[in-house]
Enzyme design. Structure first.
Site, PDB file in Angstrom:
ATOM      1  N   GLY A 148       0.700  -1.343  -0.121  1.00  0.00           N
ATOM      2  CA  GLY A 148       0.396  -0.028  -0.104  1.00  0.00           C
ATOM      3  C   GLY A 148       1.099   1.340   0.074  1.00  0.00           C
ATOM      4  O   GLY A 148       2.083   1.068   0.248  1.00  0.00           O
ATOM      5  N   CYS A 149       0.035   2.098  -0.172  1.00  0.00           N
ATOM      6  CA  CYS A 149       0.957   3.813   0.018  1.00  0.00           C
ATOM      7  C   CYS A 149       1.687   4.341   1.037  1.00  0.00           C
ATOM      8  O   CYS A 149       2.767   4.179   1.307  1.00  0.00           O
ATOM      9  CB  CYS A 149       0.583   4.571  -1.265  1.00  0.00           C
ATOM     10  SG  CYS A 149      -1.867   5.040  -0.951  1.00  0.00           S
ATOM     11  N   TYR A 150       0.533   4.340   1.812  1.00  0.00           N
ATOM     12  CA  TYR A 150       0.978   4.926   3.027  1.00  0.00           C
ATOM     13  C   TYR A 150       1.705   2.751   4.171  1.00  0.00           C
ATOM     14  O   TYR A 150       2.913   4.419   4.099  1.00  0.00           O
ATOM     15  CB  TYR A 150      -0.089   4.590   3.889  1.00  0.00           C
ATOM     16  CG  TYR A 150      -1.531   6.062   4.232  1.00  0.00           C
ATOM     17  CD1 TYR A 150      -0.423   6.837   4.375  1.00  0.00           C
ATOM     18  CD2 TYR A 150      -2.645   5.189   3.640  1.00  0.00           C
ATOM     19  CE1 TYR A 150      -1.806   8.381   4.223  1.00  0.00           C
ATOM     20  CE2 TYR A 150      -2.846   7.368   3.625  1.00  0.00           C
ATOM     21  CZ  TYR A 150      -2.208   8.623   3.717  1.00  0.00           C
ATOM     22  OH  TYR A 150      -3.750   9.235   3.545  1.00  0.00           O
TER      23      TYR A 150
END
Length: 345
Positions: A148-150
């Site tokens: 995921g990006c986070y």
């Protein structure tokens, strides 16, 4: 040439994959799928690609994808890839999945955060695709669960400092901000221009699905129990992500020591930029790139280490890291096709 196909090519991450792959010197785009726009040219949906990408958009077809692809990028929402990936693997394709479906080696952990898994036997087979950390495993992988990006933005500064035991992972606090493209291309009131243009708000406070992903990787790499308070925010920007993470040091370390540890850990990794003293990340400096910029400060009053990191959520946080993982899988230079610098203004 690597024959690459993109499933879900008209979402933001999918279109970014097409943009990057269309300029990759070792890739030939083979097939692009989109249920919503099937029958149209990709350049009809995204006119910026006129005379650059003239491929038609097609319905998903496992047999055709397997015949024409060496690697298939799955740019679909969670729960969809798990029903498609098994047949693609059986057809001889390697797969990079940008959804959450194969980010957890334990299917139960996925089910707690999402829903029942319909291909649980593949979870332990998949490799978590945080490129700079799991490079050796990615090389031999047939299925990569793209992070995921986070998690990408938060884990990259944390892991090199956590592995020698310098950090107290029993209480980690992260305040993160993302541009609106992180919500996807679908129309919703929450991302309507009038709702976000002059707004700034927290969302999914204490319950964002990326929190268990971050904790899972921290515990897998360090072998320590970790507790994370994670609060994401939506900022009125199209793309970009900045995370400020607060964590206690177990023993006194100077900023110079911490910075040098990060530089040593990422030496030779072109996409990780450890910023000099008194310099901190800025979204504009990573926009459109596959870079992660990292700065730090030690708060001597509280004994807390403050880590600040920034990425482009659509590139290093999604499509760019997916292409980096493909480069690793084929033992190419990791920077191939990913050398873009941000625009100056």
């Amino acid at each position: 040439m690597i024959r690459a196909s993109v499933v879900g090519a008209t979402g933001y991450a999918g279109a970014e994959l097409v943009r990057i792959l269309s300029g990759h010197p070792e890739v030939r785009l083979s097939m692009l799928t989109s249920h919503q726009y099937a029958g149209q040219l990709f350049s009809d949906v995204f006119p910026a690609f006129f005379q650059r990408v003239a491929l038609p958009l097609e319905e998903f077809d496992t047999r055709k994808l397997a015949e024409c692809s060496d690697v298939v990028f799955m740019a679909l929402p969670h729960s969809m890839p798990m029903t498609m990936v098994p047949e693609l693997l059986q057809g001889g394709c390697r797969v990079v999945d940008l959804s959450a479906d194969f980010r957890f080696s334990d299917p139960f952990a996925y089910e707690v955060a999402y829903e029942p898994h319909r291909a649980p036997e593949l979870c332990r087979h998949a490799v978590y695709g945080l490129s700079e950390i799991f490079r050796e495993k990615i090389t031999g992988a047939s299925l990569v669960g793209n992070p995921g990006c986070y998690p990408t933005c938060i884990l990259l500064p944390l892991l090199p400092l956590a592995t020698p035991g310098w950090l107290d992972l029993s209480r980690v606090i992260c305040d993160a901000k993302s541009g609106v493209s992180g919500a996807g291309r679908g129309v919703s009131l929450a991302t309507h221009f009038c709702e976000i243009a002059q707004a700034f708000k927290a969302y999914k406070v204490g319950e964002h699905r990326h929190r268990p992903e971050i904790v899972n990787v921290l515990e897998m790499v360090t072998g320590e129990k970790s507790r994370l308070t994670f609060v994401p925010h939506l900022v009125p920007a199209i793309r970009g992500m900045l995370a400020t993470t607060y964590v206690s040091l177990r023993e006194e370390k100077s900023e110079a020591e911490l910075r040098e540890r990060l530089r040593d850990a990422y030496r030779g990794n072109d996409f990780i930029r450890i910023l000099p003293e008194n310099s901190f990340p800025d979204l504009s400096h990573v926009r459109g790139t596959n870079c992660c910029d990292i700065g730090l400060r030690v708060d001597r009053e509280s004994g807390m280490l403050i880590l600040i990191s920034a990425i482009d959520n659509l590139v290093k946080g999604a499509a760019g890291q997916a292409v980096q993982n493909m480069n690793i899988m084929w033992r190419l230079e990791e920077t191939m096709g990913l050398g873009a610098l941000p625009p100056v203004v």
